[in-house]
Design a protein around this motif. Structure first.
Motif, mmCIF file in Angstrom:
data_model
loop_
_atom_site.group_PDB
_atom_site.id
_atom_site.type_symbol
_atom_site.label_atom_id
_atom_site.label_comp_id
_atom_site.label_asym_id
_atom_site.label_seq_id
_atom_site.Cartn_x
_atom_site.Cartn_y
_atom_site.Cartn_z
ATOM 1 N N LEU A 51 17.298 -46.073 29.472
ATOM 2 C CA LEU A 51 17.335 -46.002 28.009
ATOM 3 C C LEU A 51 17.000 -44.603 27.512
ATOM 4 C CD1 LEU A 51 15.661 -49.414 27.093
ATOM 5 C CD2 LEU A 51 18.064 -48.766 26.762
ATOM 6 N N ARG A 52 16.021 -43.952 28.149
ATOM 7 C CA ARG A 52 15.685 -42.570 27.771
ATOM 8 C C ARG A 52 16.885 -41.648 27.980
ATOM 9 N NH1 ARG A 52 10.527 -43.852 29.507
ATOM 10 N NH2 ARG A 52 10.956 -43.380 31.671
ATOM 11 N N GLU A 53 17.561 -41.810 29.114
ATOM 12 C CA GLU A 53 18.730 -40.977 29.403
ATOM 13 C C GLU A 53 19.849 -41.236 28.391
ATOM 14 O OE1 GLU A 53 19.236 -38.440 31.604
ATOM 15 O OE2 GLU A 53 17.088 -38.627 31.928
ATOM 16 N N ALA A 54 20.071 -42.502 28.066
ATOM 17 C CA ALA A 54 21.106 -42.846 27.085
ATOM 18 C C ALA A 54 20.755 -42.277 25.716
ATOM 19 C CB ALA A 54 21.270 -44.363 27.010
ATOM 20 N N ALA A 55 19.485 -42.362 25.330
ATOM 21 C CA ALA A 55 19.049 -41.817 24.041
ATOM 22 C C ALA A 55 19.232 -40.301 24.011
ATOM 23 C CB ALA A 55 17.594 -42.183 23.783
ATOM 24 N N LYS A 56 18.938 -39.658 25.121
ATOM 25 C CA LYS A 56 19.094 -38.205 25.214
ATOM 26 C C LYS A 56 20.564 -37.814 25.034
ATOM 27 C CE LYS A 56 17.185 -34.959 28.448
ATOM 28 N NZ LYS A 56 16.903 -34.721 29.877
ATOM 29 N N GLN A 60 22.336 -35.711 21.961
ATOM 30 C CA GLN A 60 23.177 -34.536 22.197
ATOM 31 C C GLN A 60 24.538 -34.703 21.515
ATOM 32 O OE1 GLN A 60 23.149 -34.431 26.469
ATOM 33 N NE2 GLN A 60 21.285 -33.207 26.578
ATOM 34 N N GLN A 61 25.111 -35.903 21.649
ATOM 35 C CA GLN A 61 26.401 -36.168 21.011
ATOM 36 C C GLN A 61 26.274 -36.090 19.493
ATOM 37 O OE1 GLN A 61 27.308 -39.967 22.729
ATOM 38 N NE2 GLN A 61 28.353 -39.076 24.487
ATOM 39 N N TYR A 62 25.181 -36.633 18.960
ATOM 40 C CA TYR A 62 24.941 -36.565 17.514
ATOM 41 C C TYR A 62 24.878 -35.108 17.064
ATOM 42 C CZ TYR A 62 22.559 -36.734 13.045
ATOM 43 O OH TYR A 62 22.222 -36.537 11.743
ATOM 44 N N GLY A 63 24.181 -34.289 17.832
ATOM 45 C CA GLY A 63 24.072 -32.868 17.489
ATOM 46 C C GLY A 63 25.437 -32.196 17.452
ATOM 47 N N LYS A 64 26.290 -32.524 18.413
ATOM 48 C CA LYS A 64 27.634 -31.943 18.450
ATOM 49 C C LYS A 64 28.456 -32.409 17.251
ATOM 50 C CE LYS A 64 27.853 -31.504 23.471
ATOM 51 N NZ LYS A 64 28.466 -31.990 24.708
ATOM 52 N N ILE A 65 28.371 -33.703 16.951
ATOM 53 C CA ILE A 65 29.118 -34.244 15.812
ATOM 54 C C ILE A 65 28.631 -33.619 14.514
ATOM 55 C CG2 ILE A 65 29.490 -36.336 14.440
ATOM 56 C CD1 ILE A 65 29.502 -37.873 17.142
ATOM 57 N N LYS A 66 27.311 -33.481 14.383
ATOM 58 C CA LYS A 66 26.739 -32.869 13.180
ATOM 59 C C LYS A 66 27.245 -31.437 13.026
ATOM 60 C CE LYS A 66 22.338 -31.735 12.735
ATOM 61 N NZ LYS A 66 20.878 -31.834 12.726
ATOM 62 N N ASP A 67 27.282 -30.693 14.115
ATOM 63 C CA ASP A 67 27.787 -29.317 14.065
ATOM 64 C C ASP A 67 29.263 -29.282 13.660
ATOM 65 O OD1 ASP A 67 25.296 -28.425 14.830
ATOM 66 O OD2 ASP A 67 25.849 -28.110 16.936
ATOM 67 N N GLU A 68 30.054 -30.219 14.211
ATOM 68 C CA GLU A 68 31.471 -30.273 13.860
ATOM 69 C C GLU A 68 31.652 -30.591 12.369
ATOM 70 O OE1 GLU A 68 33.822 -32.840 16.359
ATOM 71 O OE2 GLU A 68 32.971 -31.961 18.180
ATOM 72 N N LEU A 69 30.889 -31.544 11.865
ATOM 73 C CA LEU A 69 30.984 -31.897 10.450
ATOM 74 C C LEU A 69 30.588 -30.722 9.560
ATOM 75 C CD1 LEU A 69 29.602 -35.547 10.471
ATOM 76 C CD2 LEU A 69 31.969 -34.822 10.110
ATOM 77 N N ARG A 70 29.556 -30.016 9.972
ATOM 78 C CA ARG A 70 29.128 -28.841 9.207
ATOM 79 C C ARG A 70 30.242 -27.797 9.195
ATOM 80 N NH1 ARG A 70 24.279 -27.643 11.685
ATOM 81 N NH2 ARG A 70 23.283 -29.218 10.403
ATOM 82 N N GLU A 71 30.907 -27.633 10.332
ATOM 83 C CA GLU A 71 32.005 -26.672 10.425
ATOM 84 C C GLU A 71 33.171 -27.103 9.523
ATOM 85 O OE1 GLU A 71 34.976 -25.146 13.904
ATOM 86 O OE2 GLU A 71 32.842 -25.326 14.421
#
Length: 88
Positions: A51-56, A60-71
């Protein structure tokens, strides 16, 4: 069922005897219960790690998506600014 043989230090043996007698259990049942409980604990630990690995990975995926949306937002803002489009 499988049979196992077990050697343990004298002090542990005495504690096992003390507690199993107070619980009115035979030695085999007492040890079996302990092994089952320990195995469940290890399974929980393994699941928690998964679960820790999945959350990590999710973070990370959320961070990438957030960066893409910001772009995308910046691209839309630049487009609107360039063409003088007003927001409603």
């Amino acid at each position: 069922m499988k049979t196992i043989s077990l050697k343990m230090p004298e002090d542990i043996y005495k504690k096992v005897e003390k507690y199993r007698k107070s619980m009115n259990k035979n030695r085999s049942s007492y040890v079996m219960e302990a092994v089952v409980e320990y195995t469940r604990k290890k399974e929980r630990e393994e699941l928690e790690e998964q679960l820790r690995e999945a959350a990590k990975k999710t973070a990370q995926q959320y961070g990438k998506i957030k960066d893409e949306l910001r772009e995308w937002d910046n691209t839309i803002f630049d487009y609107e600014k360039h063409y003088g489009i007003e927001k409603e």
